[in-house]
Write a protein that holds these residues in place. Structure first.
Motif, PDB file in Angstrom:
ATOM      1  N   PRO A 204      -8.668 -29.048 -35.143  1.00  9.70           N
ATOM      2  CA  PRO A 204      -9.606 -28.048 -34.309  1.00  9.70           C
ATOM      3  C   PRO A 204     -11.281 -28.021 -35.024  1.00  9.70           C
ATOM      4  O   PRO A 204     -11.363 -28.107 -36.140  1.00  9.70           O
ATOM      5  CB  PRO A 204      -8.954 -26.956 -34.102  1.00  9.70           C
ATOM      6  N   THR A 205     -12.138 -27.735 -33.910  1.00 12.31           N
ATOM      7  CA  THR A 205     -13.458 -27.520 -34.373  1.00 12.31           C
ATOM      8  C   THR A 205     -13.902 -26.280 -33.833  1.00 12.31           C
ATOM      9  O   THR A 205     -13.377 -25.600 -32.735  1.00 12.31           O
ATOM     10  CB  THR A 205     -14.384 -28.643 -33.705  1.00 12.31           C
ATOM     11  N   TYR A 206     -14.688 -25.426 -34.443  1.00  8.75           N
ATOM     12  CA  TYR A 206     -15.338 -24.115 -34.067  1.00  8.75           C
ATOM     13  C   TYR A 206     -16.359 -24.583 -32.871  1.00  8.75           C
ATOM     14  O   TYR A 206     -17.187 -25.349 -33.002  1.00  8.75           O
ATOM     15  CB  TYR A 206     -16.040 -23.592 -34.941  1.00  8.75           C
ATOM     16  N   ILE A 207     -16.013 -23.910 -31.820  1.00  6.11           N
ATOM     17  CA  ILE A 207     -16.710 -24.119 -30.382  1.00  6.11           C
ATOM     18  C   ILE A 207     -17.320 -22.831 -29.948  1.00  6.11           C
ATOM     19  O   ILE A 207     -16.669 -21.739 -29.932  1.00  6.11           O
ATOM     20  CB  ILE A 207     -15.938 -24.550 -29.373  1.00  6.11           C
ATOM     21  N   ALA A 208     -18.559 -22.718 -29.640  1.00  6.01           N
ATOM     22  CA  ALA A 208     -19.188 -21.353 -29.228  1.00  6.01           C
ATOM     23  C   ALA A 208     -19.787 -21.712 -27.732  1.00  6.01           C
ATOM     24  O   ALA A 208     -20.808 -22.446 -27.554  1.00  6.01           O
ATOM     25  CB  ALA A 208     -20.246 -21.058 -30.280  1.00  6.01           C
ATOM     26  N   PRO A 209     -19.357 -20.954 -26.638  1.00  6.06           N
ATOM     27  CA  PRO A 209     -19.970 -21.088 -25.588  1.00  6.06           C
ATOM     28  C   PRO A 209     -21.346 -20.146 -25.326  1.00  6.06           C
ATOM     29  O   PRO A 209     -21.240 -19.007 -26.019  1.00  6.06           O
ATOM     30  CB  PRO A 209     -18.926 -20.441 -24.503  1.00  6.06           C
ATOM     31  N   LEU A 210     -22.291 -20.764 -24.689  1.00  3.00           N
ATOM     32  CA  LEU A 210     -23.738 -20.298 -24.569  1.00  3.00           C
ATOM     33  C   LEU A 210     -24.076 -20.511 -23.420  1.00  3.00           C
ATOM     34  O   LEU A 210     -24.084 -21.504 -22.754  1.00  3.00           O
ATOM     35  CB  LEU A 210     -24.666 -20.711 -25.598  1.00  3.00           C
ATOM     36  N   PRO A 211     -25.096 -19.504 -22.687  1.00  5.27           N
ATOM     37  CA  PRO A 211     -25.330 -19.706 -21.130  1.00  5.27           C
ATOM     38  C   PRO A 211     -26.385 -20.931 -21.074  1.00  5.27           C
ATOM     39  O   PRO A 211     -27.066 -21.037 -21.962  1.00  5.27           O
ATOM     40  CB  PRO A 211     -26.401 -18.277 -21.040  1.00  5.27           C
ATOM     41  N   LEU A 259     -15.044 -16.378 -32.551  1.00  8.68           N
ATOM     42  CA  LEU A 259     -15.124 -17.471 -32.135  1.00  8.68           C
ATOM     43  C   LEU A 259     -13.738 -17.594 -31.179  1.00  8.68           C
ATOM     44  O   LEU A 259     -13.593 -18.212 -30.130  1.00  8.68           O
ATOM     45  CB  LEU A 259     -15.522 -18.629 -33.184  1.00  8.68           C
ATOM     46  N   GLN A 260     -12.762 -17.488 -32.093  1.00  9.04           N
ATOM     47  CA  GLN A 260     -11.324 -17.816 -31.434  1.00  9.04           C
ATOM     48  C   GLN A 260     -11.053 -16.484 -30.320  1.00  9.04           C
ATOM     49  O   GLN A 260     -10.416 -17.117 -29.177  1.00  9.04           O
ATOM     50  CB  GLN A 260     -10.137 -17.662 -32.274  1.00  9.04           C
ATOM     51  N   GLY A 261     -11.645 -15.516 -30.449  1.00  7.47           N
ATOM     52  CA  GLY A 261     -11.404 -14.399 -29.368  1.00  7.47           C
ATOM     53  C   GLY A 261     -12.162 -14.809 -28.096  1.00  7.47           C
ATOM     54  O   GLY A 261     -11.777 -14.783 -26.950  1.00  7.47           O
ATOM     55  N   THR A 262     -13.330 -15.722 -28.293  1.00  5.08           N
ATOM     56  CA  THR A 262     -13.998 -16.058 -27.215  1.00  5.08           C
ATOM     57  C   THR A 262     -13.415 -17.070 -26.369  1.00  5.08           C
ATOM     58  O   THR A 262     -13.232 -17.090 -25.233  1.00  5.08           O
ATOM     59  CB  THR A 262     -15.658 -16.368 -27.552  1.00  5.08           C
ATOM     60  N   ALA A 263     -12.746 -18.099 -27.217  1.00  5.20           N
ATOM     61  CA  ALA A 263     -11.887 -19.129 -26.569  1.00  5.20           C
ATOM     62  C   ALA A 263     -10.687 -18.491 -25.710  1.00  5.20           C
ATOM     63  O   ALA A 263     -10.440 -19.010 -24.624  1.00  5.20           O
ATOM     64  CB  ALA A 263     -11.390 -19.955 -27.671  1.00  5.20           C
ATOM     65  N   ASP A 264     -10.217 -17.521 -26.086  1.00  8.23           N
ATOM     66  CA  ASP A 264      -8.934 -16.589 -25.821  1.00  8.23           C
ATOM     67  C   ASP A 264      -9.565 -16.154 -24.442  1.00  8.23           C
ATOM     68  O   ASP A 264      -8.730 -16.226 -23.279  1.00  8.23           O
ATOM     69  CB  ASP A 264      -8.377 -15.830 -26.632  1.00  8.23           C
ATOM     70  N   ARG A 265     -10.428 -15.510 -24.313  1.00  8.17           N
ATOM     71  CA  ARG A 265     -11.004 -14.897 -23.113  1.00  8.17           C
ATOM     72  C   ARG A 265     -11.314 -15.907 -21.921  1.00  8.17           C
ATOM     73  O   ARG A 265     -11.067 -15.562 -21.061  1.00  8.17           O
ATOM     74  CB  ARG A 265     -12.441 -14.151 -23.340  1.00  8.17           C
ATOM     75  N   TYR A 272      -2.316 -21.525 -26.864  1.00  9.22           N
ATOM     76  CA  TYR A 272      -3.079 -22.685 -26.720  1.00  9.22           C
ATOM     77  C   TYR A 272      -4.282 -22.797 -27.688  1.00  9.22           C
ATOM     78  O   TYR A 272      -4.705 -23.730 -28.467  1.00  9.22           O
ATOM     79  CB  TYR A 272      -3.813 -22.880 -25.279  1.00  9.22           C
ATOM     80  N   VAL A 273      -4.862 -21.411 -27.687  1.00  7.04           N
ATOM     81  CA  VAL A 273      -6.122 -21.467 -28.726  1.00  7.04           C
ATOM     82  C   VAL A 273      -5.709 -21.341 -30.114  1.00  7.04           C
ATOM     83  O   VAL A 273      -6.133 -22.084 -31.047  1.00  7.04           O
ATOM     84  CB  VAL A 273      -6.710 -20.137 -28.486  1.00  7.04           C
ATOM     85  N   GLU A 274      -4.418 -20.790 -30.409  1.00  4.00           N
ATOM     86  CA  GLU A 274      -3.805 -21.056 -31.898  1.00  4.00           C
ATOM     87  C   GLU A 274      -3.719 -22.473 -32.156  1.00  4.00           C
ATOM     88  O   GLU A 274      -3.982 -22.951 -33.366  1.00  4.00           O
ATOM     89  CB  GLU A 274      -2.732 -20.384 -31.986  1.00  4.00           C
ATOM     90  N   VAL A 290     -21.755 -26.337 -29.662  1.00  7.00           N
ATOM     91  CA  VAL A 290     -22.208 -25.416 -28.491  1.00  7.00           C
ATOM     92  C   VAL A 290     -21.853 -25.979 -27.052  1.00  7.00           C
ATOM     93  O   VAL A 290     -21.746 -27.190 -26.929  1.00  7.00           O
ATOM     94  CB  VAL A 290     -23.538 -25.247 -28.524  1.00  7.00           C
ATOM     95  N   ILE A 291     -21.196 -25.365 -26.223  1.00  3.48           N
ATOM     96  CA  ILE A 291     -20.759 -25.920 -24.997  1.00  3.48           C
ATOM     97  C   ILE A 291     -21.573 -24.606 -23.786  1.00  3.48           C
ATOM     98  O   ILE A 291     -21.325 -23.671 -23.853  1.00  3.48           O
ATOM     99  CB  ILE A 291     -19.489 -25.843 -24.569  1.00  3.48           C
ATOM    100  N   PRO A 292     -22.462 -25.526 -23.199  1.00  2.00           N
ATOM    101  CA  PRO A 292     -23.242 -24.755 -22.199  1.00  2.00           C
ATOM    102  C   PRO A 292     -22.309 -23.942 -21.118  1.00  2.00           C
ATOM    103  O   PRO A 292     -21.288 -24.506 -20.378  1.00  2.00           O
ATOM    104  CB  PRO A 292     -24.125 -25.546 -21.431  1.00  2.00           C
ATOM    105  N   ASP A 293     -22.389 -22.529 -20.846  1.00  2.00           N
ATOM    106  CA  ASP A 293     -21.531 -21.788 -19.907  1.00  2.00           C
ATOM    107  C   ASP A 293     -19.935 -21.991 -19.904  1.00  2.00           C
ATOM    108  O   ASP A 293     -19.293 -21.683 -19.188  1.00  2.00           O
ATOM    109  CB  ASP A 293     -22.070 -22.246 -18.370  1.00  2.00           C
ATOM    110  N   GLY A 294     -19.780 -22.347 -21.214  1.00  2.00           N
ATOM    111  CA  GLY A 294     -18.280 -22.619 -21.375  1.00  2.00           C
ATOM    112  C   GLY A 294     -17.532 -23.931 -20.521  1.00  2.00           C
ATOM    113  O   GLY A 294     -16.510 -23.631 -20.371  1.00  2.00           O
ATOM    114  N   ASP A 295     -18.174 -24.819 -20.475  1.00  2.00           N
ATOM    115  CA  ASP A 295     -17.846 -25.754 -19.333  1.00  2.00           C
ATOM    116  C   ASP A 295     -16.748 -26.555 -19.841  1.00  2.00           C
ATOM    117  O   ASP A 295     -15.698 -26.800 -19.183  1.00  2.00           O
ATOM    118  CB  ASP A 295     -19.057 -26.734 -19.184  1.00  2.00           C
ATOM    119  N   LEU A 296     -16.448 -26.928 -21.192  1.00  2.00           N
ATOM    120  CA  LEU A 296     -15.285 -27.295 -21.819  1.00  2.00           C
ATOM    121  C   LEU A 296     -13.961 -26.332 -21.461  1.00  2.00           C
ATOM    122  O   LEU A 296     -12.921 -26.872 -21.067  1.00  2.00           O
ATOM    123  CB  LEU A 296     -15.466 -27.556 -23.336  1.00  2.00           C
TER     124      LEU A 296
END
Length: 486
Positions: A204-211, A259-265, A272-274, A290-296
């Protein structure tokens, strides 16, 4: 043969920015930009895969002298390419570009205090200063693992760096191998038309959604003049990104949980997140995606995309067999497996006919090489927008050229530090580790350290002493009989 005061290698984001600064600060200098490709844009002209976009906000990726006017904070590759092209056209830079001119060698003459540059197309020119703005990866090849069984695969294998213009993925089963910035961009972009897209990752990779839109920038644009609004958005994004990076390095456990809490939300599936979004390394040991608006995450939650964490055992006729024994059926496999890094645009450098091994040199202020005169190269930050560091480098190079002119000097050569052992790029990513020996090393003190800290650099770099650990000389022979291009 043409002679120039300065030759810039590359007509991408960095090269056009360097030319703009050069014209503004030193309007009497002659210069040319030698560009291997047939178009302006560099990275943003090369990459044409679905969804290609910036993973840095455009208020910091754009030039400080030409504010970003579009509404998106993270923009498409096509818009970035047009922005670079428009900047070059409006400033009269385009006429200085020699397209289709891939520089293959640069030889310094101590007697003449000039570089002689030779291109693949046979063109030869000379310059008193060489500035390589060609980035740090190969444009001619991407990293492609030697997957077993490729000959048996009945589908199509593509690499994002060389995307076929006629590839139709509509209604197809797609597997994207990789989990970096390219993969997380491709998956949601292809999922909109594909039957299903699977992101196959080894880890896995760290992923951060941003607007995709910057709320503060939008507000500032409503109440402030355009330039002032851009400065507000730029300053805010620089400050937040640097603070987040420092927090990640000093408090990695807290940032990991965030970051993991954001993915879980987004996914509402802790298991799945784990399994698929819990990296083994700490945040910012590798570049954050970074993923815009959480598109992934939205593509996964909708069922149009999924993630599989496993290793490729071999390609089989119907797709990919994993080490677990599972077979991922695929019509198209995208090998988003990384880049091949290449220092100083892959140019062969020599001093008076003696080849220089770049990997054996030390990096001076992150932009020159020990023992190599009148040559600079441009690289960006690994934890912030490329342009932030690139623009500081441009300004430093011009400060050095001003010093040479004021003092009647022709040559500036960084002197070798006492030790240089740290890698130039401090990332654990595979594409970086594979190329460490090809890049210069860092020393143990200024000006031989490369800090990934824009807030510090923006204060210190403009005030840096250009004479520190630098030797200077005057030209010892007349300029060769060449055509001076004005």
């Amino acid at each position: 043969m043409s002679d120039f005061d300065v030759v810039i290698i590359g007509a991408g984001l960095s090269g056009i920015g360097a030319a703009w600064r050069l014209q503004k600060q030193r309007p009497g200098d002659t210069y040319a930009i030698l560009e291997a490709r047939d178009a302006i844009g560099g990275t943003w002209d090369l990459f044409r895969y679905p969804g290609v976009r910036s993973d840095s906000d455009m208020f910091t990726l754009s030039y400080p002298f030409r504010p970003w006017r579009e509404p998106e904070s993270m923009a498409s590759g096509d818009k970035i390419r047009r922005y670079i092209q428009d900047t070059a056209d409006e400033a009269g830079i385009t006429r200085h570009i020699r397209f289709g001119t891939r520089v293959v060698s640069a030889d310094w003459s101590s007697a003449e205090a000039r570089w002689t540059l030779r291109a693949e197309n046979g063109e030869v020119c000379t310059a008193r200063f060489l500035y390589a703005c060609a980035g740090y990866y190969s444009y001619t090849e991407g990293y492609q693992p030697d997957f077993p069984g490729l000959d048996e695969f009945r589908g199509k294998l593509v690499h994002p760096q060389f995307w076929p213009a006629d590839l139709d993925h509509t209604g197809r089963r797609v597997v994207v191998i990789g989990s970096g910035a390219t993969a997380v961009t491709l998956v949601p972009a292809m999922a909109a038309e594909a039957e299903h897209v699977t992101m196959l990752q080894r880890s896995p990779t760290y992923i951060a959604p941003l607007p995709s839109r910057d709320v503060i920038a939008d507000l500032a644009r409503r109440v402030l003049p355009p330039n002032a609004a851009n400065r507000v958005a730029r300053a805010k994004n620089i400050l937040l990104s640097q603070l987040f990076y420092q927090l990640a390095r000093k408090r990695p456990k807290q940032v990991r949980r965030f970051l993991q809490g954001t993915a879980d939300r987004f996914l509402k599936n802790p298991g799945y997140v784990e399994e698929h979004f819990k990296p083994r390394y700490e945040p910012w040991d590798q570049r954050l995606c970074v993923i815009p608006d959480g598109d992934l995450f939205h593509s996964i939650a909708s069922g149009r995309a999924s993630v599989v964490t496993d290793r490729v055992d071999a390609f089989v006729p119907e797709g990919i067999r994993l080490e677990s024994g599972r077979v991922l059926e695929a019509d198209i496999v995208v090998s988003a497996t990384g880049l091949s890094l290449l220092p100083v645009g892959g140019i062969r450098i020599s001093l008076d006919g003696t080849p220089i091994e770049i990997g054996q040199q030390a990096t001076y202020r992150g932009l020159m090489l020990s023992g190599v005169p009148n040559l600079a190269y441009c690289i960006g930050y690994v934890n912030a927008s490329w342009t932030l560091r690139a623009d500081l480098s441009h300004r430093y190079v011009l400060k050095l050229l001003d010093h040479l002119e004021r003092n009647g000097l022709a040559v500036a050569t960084p002197t070798q530090p006492s030790s240089a052992g740290r890698p130039l790029l401090d990332l654990s990513a595979g594409y970086v580790q594979r190329a460490l020996d090809a890049f210069p090393r860092q020393g143990d003190r200024d000006p031989w350290l490369v800090r990934q800290n824009y807030l510090r650099d923006v204060v210190s770099t403009p005030r840096a002493d250009v004479t520190r650990d630098m030797t200077f000389a005057r030209r010892t022979a007349p300029v060769p009989d060449t055509e001076v291009v004005r």
